[in-house]
Design an enzyme around this catalytic site. Structure first.
Site, mmCIF file in Angstrom:
data_model
loop_
_atom_site.group_PDB
_atom_site.id
_atom_site.type_symbol
_atom_site.label_atom_id
_atom_site.label_comp_id
_atom_site.label_asym_id
_atom_site.label_seq_id
_atom_site.Cartn_x
_atom_site.Cartn_y
_atom_site.Cartn_z
ATOM 1 N N ARG A 2 22.361 40.668 107.822
ATOM 2 C CA ARG A 2 23.139 41.746 107.211
ATOM 3 C C ARG A 2 23.531 42.791 108.239
ATOM 4 N NH1 ARG A 2 22.301 40.965 101.458
ATOM 5 N NH2 ARG A 2 23.951 42.483 101.230
ATOM 6 N N ARG B 234 26.440 48.234 104.667
ATOM 7 C CA ARG B 234 26.510 49.632 104.240
ATOM 8 C C ARG B 234 25.832 50.641 105.148
ATOM 9 N NH1 ARG B 234 25.937 48.155 98.214
ATOM 10 N NH2 ARG B 234 23.760 47.951 98.767
ATOM 11 N N ARG C 50 35.103 50.101 102.735
ATOM 12 C CA ARG C 50 34.796 49.893 101.311
ATOM 13 C C ARG C 50 35.298 51.019 100.418
ATOM 14 N NH1 ARG C 50 33.806 48.146 97.774
ATOM 15 N NH2 ARG C 50 31.661 47.852 97.118
ATOM 16 N N ASP D 288 29.774 36.332 101.281
ATOM 17 C CA ASP D 288 28.556 36.550 100.499
ATOM 18 C C ASP D 288 28.045 35.210 99.996
ATOM 19 O OD1 ASP D 288 26.965 38.962 99.300
ATOM 20 O OD2 ASP D 288 27.017 37.439 97.745
ATOM 21 N N TYR E 87 20.677 33.505 90.590
ATOM 22 C CA TYR E 87 21.732 34.441 90.157
ATOM 23 C C TYR E 87 22.559 33.851 89.022
ATOM 24 C CZ TYR E 87 20.697 37.503 94.099
ATOM 25 O OH TYR E 87 20.078 38.357 94.955
HETATM 26 O O1 CP3 Z 1 26.498 40.959 108.263
HETATM 27 C C1 CP3 Z 1 26.257 40.314 107.244
HETATM 28 O O2 CP3 Z 1 25.221 39.659 107.105
HETATM 29 C C2 CP3 Z 1 27.262 40.363 106.151
HETATM 30 C C3 CP3 Z 1 27.458 39.119 105.372
HETATM 31 C C4 CP3 Z 1 26.537 38.998 104.168
HETATM 32 C C5 CP3 Z 1 26.667 39.738 102.959
HETATM 33 N N1 CP3 Z 1 25.761 39.260 102.060
HETATM 34 C C6 CP3 Z 1 27.634 40.814 102.708
HETATM 35 C C7 CP3 Z 1 27.377 41.748 101.588
HETATM 36 C C8 CP3 Z 1 25.477 38.125 104.001
HETATM 37 C C9 CP3 Z 1 24.882 37.155 105.018
HETATM 38 C C10 CP3 Z 1 25.020 38.285 102.659
HETATM 39 C C11 CP3 Z 1 23.929 37.453 102.095
HETATM 40 C C12 CP3 Z 1 23.441 37.732 100.740
HETATM 41 N N2 CP3 Z 1 24.130 38.195 99.653
HETATM 42 C C13 CP3 Z 1 22.122 37.461 100.320
HETATM 43 C C14 CP3 Z 1 21.050 36.821 101.175
HETATM 44 C C15 CP3 Z 1 20.459 37.771 102.144
HETATM 45 C C16 CP3 Z 1 19.478 38.725 101.571
HETATM 46 O O3 CP3 Z 1 19.689 39.914 101.756
HETATM 47 O O4 CP3 Z 1 18.478 38.272 100.972
HETATM 48 C C17 CP3 Z 1 22.007 37.831 98.976
HETATM 49 C C18 CP3 Z 1 20.772 37.742 98.107
HETATM 50 C C19 CP3 Z 1 23.283 38.273 98.560
HETATM 51 C C20 CP3 Z 1 23.682 38.693 97.184
HETATM 52 C C21 CP3 Z 1 24.186 40.076 97.211
HETATM 53 N N3 CP3 Z 1 25.433 40.430 97.672
HETATM 54 C C22 CP3 Z 1 23.496 41.262 96.870
HETATM 55 C C23 CP3 Z 1 22.090 41.319 96.309
HETATM 56 C C24 CP3 Z 1 24.341 42.317 97.156
HETATM 57 C C25 CP3 Z 1 24.069 43.789 97.019
HETATM 58 C C26 CP3 Z 1 24.655 44.306 95.743
HETATM 59 C C27 CP3 Z 1 24.515 45.792 95.622
HETATM 60 O O5 CP3 Z 1 25.345 46.338 94.919
HETATM 61 O O6 CP3 Z 1 23.602 46.370 96.239
HETATM 62 C C28 CP3 Z 1 25.554 41.784 97.648
HETATM 63 C C29 CP3 Z 1 26.757 42.517 98.061
HETATM 64 C C30 CP3 Z 1 27.004 42.539 99.519
HETATM 65 N N4 CP3 Z 1 27.117 41.411 100.286
HETATM 66 C C31 CP3 Z 1 27.205 43.674 100.350
HETATM 67 C C32 CP3 Z 1 27.457 43.191 101.632
HETATM 68 C C33 CP3 Z 1 27.795 44.000 102.862
HETATM 69 C C34 CP3 Z 1 27.230 45.132 99.884
HETATM 70 C C35 CP3 Z 1 28.419 45.289 99.009
HETATM 71 C C36 CP3 Z 1 29.002 46.671 99.043
HETATM 72 O O7 CP3 Z 1 29.787 46.945 99.949
HETATM 73 O O8 CP3 Z 1 28.725 47.453 98.130
#
Ligand code: CP3
Length: 354
Positions: free
Chosen positions: A29, A33, A42, A78, A157
């Site tokens: 990640r 954010r 964003r 994602d 999910y």
């Molecule tokens: O640099 C990177 O790694 C970015 C690429 C990436 C994202 N998600 C972008 C993202 C990767 C590799 C992921 C993986 C991901 N997504 C996982 C596995 C890794 C982990 O943390 O366990 C999981 C479980 C997800 C599912 C997911 N997507 C969640 C739980 C969330 C957060 C939701 C929230 O509102 O808090 C996301 C959204 C997400 N994916 C964000 C990012 C940067 C944040 C979205 C935003 O901008 O609000």
């Protein structure tokens, strides 16, 4: 002394067992954010728009590469692209925090029958497109990772319909209708495997499977449900890339599963922060190991971070002179992480390991 390698050579060599000048470093990640540039993007664009617009996905993926001397970028996408492309309408609340929402949770056979498999890779084509765009913009000597969700975490999910502490609906389904769970896992695995192959075709060097919720399962359930689906993916990737495409598996909370994970068929394991490095190395002498600094260590100040990195590098060097090792966190960077702590972590790997 091993001569200085390029970032990409270092990443690739960590899978061949050749000597390394130092371990490669990237952070789960790393785009997200905690970075002000990401937050600014964003404020103007929805999450899916960022993923689906190559100029934007490349911009946010490159932000951490410009700030820190990381060895590899990761495609901005994602894990939930797969259920979304199956027609389950995944959304993220704009403020963040509540986690993702899945429009049609899987609870009965009819829900699985409604999954849209026709042209699913066409609906996912924005992911390899983002990978190819990023590859072209990234300096040629830096590595590139692609990724997908591991089938069990995707099932979590899709069945519970969003984030949860214990994924009661998913784990109840495994007990009450294992045949339906296995059918869904096998479909998720097939779609995720094709998505990973497409990312290799687009120029990714390595791919990671995220099994964020795999640690909820007992050994028996992990062996019965999660491993066959992972094995289907790694078999398919190996055949498609003629053995060249390297895979890493991250299982959060997977310490108790460590003895089983060799059966997933992956080339590397990404260790969570609670998994002792030396124990994993003893069990898996031939696999690449990645990890495993607690993401919360980054909140405890630069000196603490540097000490943690030095201790990890010592553990890495203790066996086989630090071959087959990649420095990373034990889970994704948390929102609110101070940038100077990330800088200290990467600097300690780059300068401290010489
Ligand atoms: O640099 C990177 O790694 C970015 C690429 C990436 C994202 N998600 C972008 C993202 C990767 C590799 C992921 C993986 C991901 N997504 C996982 C596995 C890794 C982990 O943390 O366990 C999981 C479980 C997800 C599912 C997911 N997507 C969640 C739980 C969330 C957060 C939701 C929230 O509102 O808090 C996301 C959204 C997400 N994916 C964000 C990012 C940067 C944040 C979205 C935003 O901008 O609000």
């Amino acid at each position: 002394m091993t001569p200085t390698l390029s970032s990409r050579q270092r990443l690739l060599r960590s899978f061949t067992g050749e000597p390394l000048d130092r371990p490669a470093v990237w952070l789960m990640r790393q785009a997200g954010r905690y970075l002000s540039g990401y937050r600014a993007v964003r404020a103007q664009h929805g999450f899916w728009d960022v993923c689906k617009t190559p100029a934007l996905s490349t911009q946010v993926a490159l932000e951490p590469m410009a700030l820190f001397p990381l060895d590899a970028a990761i495609v901005f996408s994602d894990i939930l692209v797969v259920p979304d492309a199956l027609g389950l309408s995944v959304s993220f609340s704009s403020g963040g925090g509540d986690g993702p929402r899945v429009g049609r949770p899987l609870r009965a056979r009819a829900d699985l029958d409604a999954w849209q498999l026709d042209d699913v890779q066409a609906r996912l084509a924005f992911v390899p497109r983002a990978a190819a765009h990023l590859r072209a913009a990234l300096p040629a000597d830096r590595g590139l990772l692609g990724f997908a969700g591991a089938p069990f975490t995707l099932l979590c999910y899709t069945v519970d319909g969003g984030s949860s502490d214990d994924f009661v609906h998913t784990r109840t389904l495994l007990a009450r209708d294992p045949g339906l769970a296995e059918a869904a896992l096998s479909t998720l695995a097939a779609v995720a495997a094709d998505l990973l192959c497409a990312q290799f075709d687009a120029g990714c060097d390595v791919v990671q499977l995220f099994d964020t919720w795999g640690g909820l399962l007992t050994r028996d359930d992990y062996a019965r449900f999660a491993l066959p689906a992972l094995r289907a993916i790694t078999d398919r990737v190996r055949a498609h890339t003629k053995g060249q495409g390297k895979t890493i598996l991250f299982v959060r909370g997977g310490h108790h599963l460590l003895p089983l994970l060799g059966e997933a068929g992956v080339d590397g394991l990404s260790l969570d922060w609670r998994t002792p490095w030396r124990e994993a190395r003893t069990l898996h002498p031939r696999l690449t190991l990645q990890g495993n600094i607690d993401p919360v260590a980054l909140f405890a100040g630069a000196d603490h971070v540097r000490a943690r990195v030095r201790a990890l590098l010592r553990d890495m060097r203790a066996d086989d002179d630090g071959r087959r090792c990649i420095v990373n966190l034990g889970h994704g960077i948390l929102p609110g992480t101070p940038e100077d702590a990330v800088a200290a972590l990467v600097d300690e790997v780059v300068r401290g390991a010489g």
